[in-house]
Scaffold this active site. Structure first.
Site, PDB file in Angstrom:
ATOM      1  N   ILE A 137     -35.814   3.508  38.485  1.00 51.98           N
ATOM      2  CA  ILE A 137     -35.766   3.740  39.933  1.00 51.98           C
ATOM      3  C   ILE A 137     -34.344   4.056  40.371  1.00 51.98           C
ATOM      4  O   ILE A 137     -33.378   3.554  39.792  1.00 51.98           O
ATOM      5  CB  ILE A 137     -36.340   2.515  40.698  1.00 51.98           C
ATOM      6  CG1 ILE A 137     -36.620   2.860  42.158  1.00 51.98           C
ATOM      7  CG2 ILE A 137     -35.438   1.292  40.545  1.00 51.98           C
ATOM      8  CD1 ILE A 137     -37.532   1.866  42.852  1.00 51.98           C
ATOM      9  N   CYS A 138     -34.240   4.919  41.373  1.00 55.41           N
ATOM     10  CA  CYS A 138     -32.952   5.227  41.996  1.00 55.41           C
ATOM     11  C   CYS A 138     -33.191   5.276  43.503  1.00 55.41           C
ATOM     12  O   CYS A 138     -34.065   4.586  44.013  1.00 55.41           O
ATOM     13  CB  CYS A 138     -32.370   6.527  41.445  1.00 55.41           C
ATOM     14  SG  CYS A 138     -33.319   8.015  41.837  1.00 55.41           S
ATOM     15  N   GLY A 139     -32.462   6.113  44.198  1.00 49.85           N
ATOM     16  CA  GLY A 139     -32.646   6.205  45.640  1.00 49.85           C
ATOM     17  C   GLY A 139     -33.849   7.032  46.030  1.00 49.85           C
ATOM     18  O   GLY A 139     -34.573   6.698  46.961  1.00 49.85           O
TER      19      GLY A 139
END
Length: 178
Positions: A137-139
């Site tokens: 996951i990231c932004g």
């Protein structure tokens, strides 16, 4: 995707990520959906020192697959699917790998997630277990797709990109930890 390939989506930060994570001394072959994007990609790469661009795959992944070459797939998970898997009682909870910056991480993350900035992942593979499902996951999903391609190339088999990243997680009203 082509097995072993590194995915850096076309966008404004392509040169930043290419300069940070790709080995400059290897020739580069590009896979595009639209050949009209080739001049822009090459310009981005040249500006950060990648001057050995050998060409692109004409016809993109469709040509690759229609020619019978091996291809691989990256799984995706919605934030809701990830929540369900994390709440699972069967003990097969995914390892959540958060590849955002330190500031983003401190601004809120999924409880129990492991933080490794995406640009440092190649130096810290040893922190990511190979015997569990990995949810990256990231932004928004952009950096997670890059990190996931590294994991796949490194031999991780069960890797998923969390669609929409923490933006989707927060928009869905799901809890975060600080």
């Amino acid at each position: 995707h082509i097995p072993g390939a590194i995915n850096i989506p076309l966008g404004a930060v392509l040169p930043t990520w290419a300069g940070w994570i790709l080995p400059y001394d290897n020739p580069t072959l590009i896979v595009l959906d639209d050949p009209a994007d080739m001049p822009q990609v090459v310009t981005h790469l040249l500006r950060v020192g990648f001057d050995d661009v050998r060409g692109y795959l004409e016809g993109g992944m469709d040509t690759w697959e229609n020619s019978g070459y091996e291809s691989a797939r990256l799984q995706t998970r919605s934030v809701h699917e990830l929540k369900e898997r994390l709440q699972s009682a069967n003990g097969n909870k995914p390892f959540v790998l958060d590849v955002r910056t330190e500031g983003e991480w401190k601004g809120g993350h999924i409880a129990g997630a492991h933080h490794i900035h995406g640009g440092l992942l190649q130096e810290r593979f040893h922190e990511v277990p190979k015997d569990r499902d990995i949810a990256v996951i990231c932004g928004s999903g952009y950096r997670a797709s890059i990190a996931a391609s590294f994991l796949k190339r490194e031999g991780y088999t069960s890797v998923a990109n969390v669609l929409g990243g923490m933006s989707a997680h927060k928009a869905a009203g799901l809890p975060t930890s600080n």
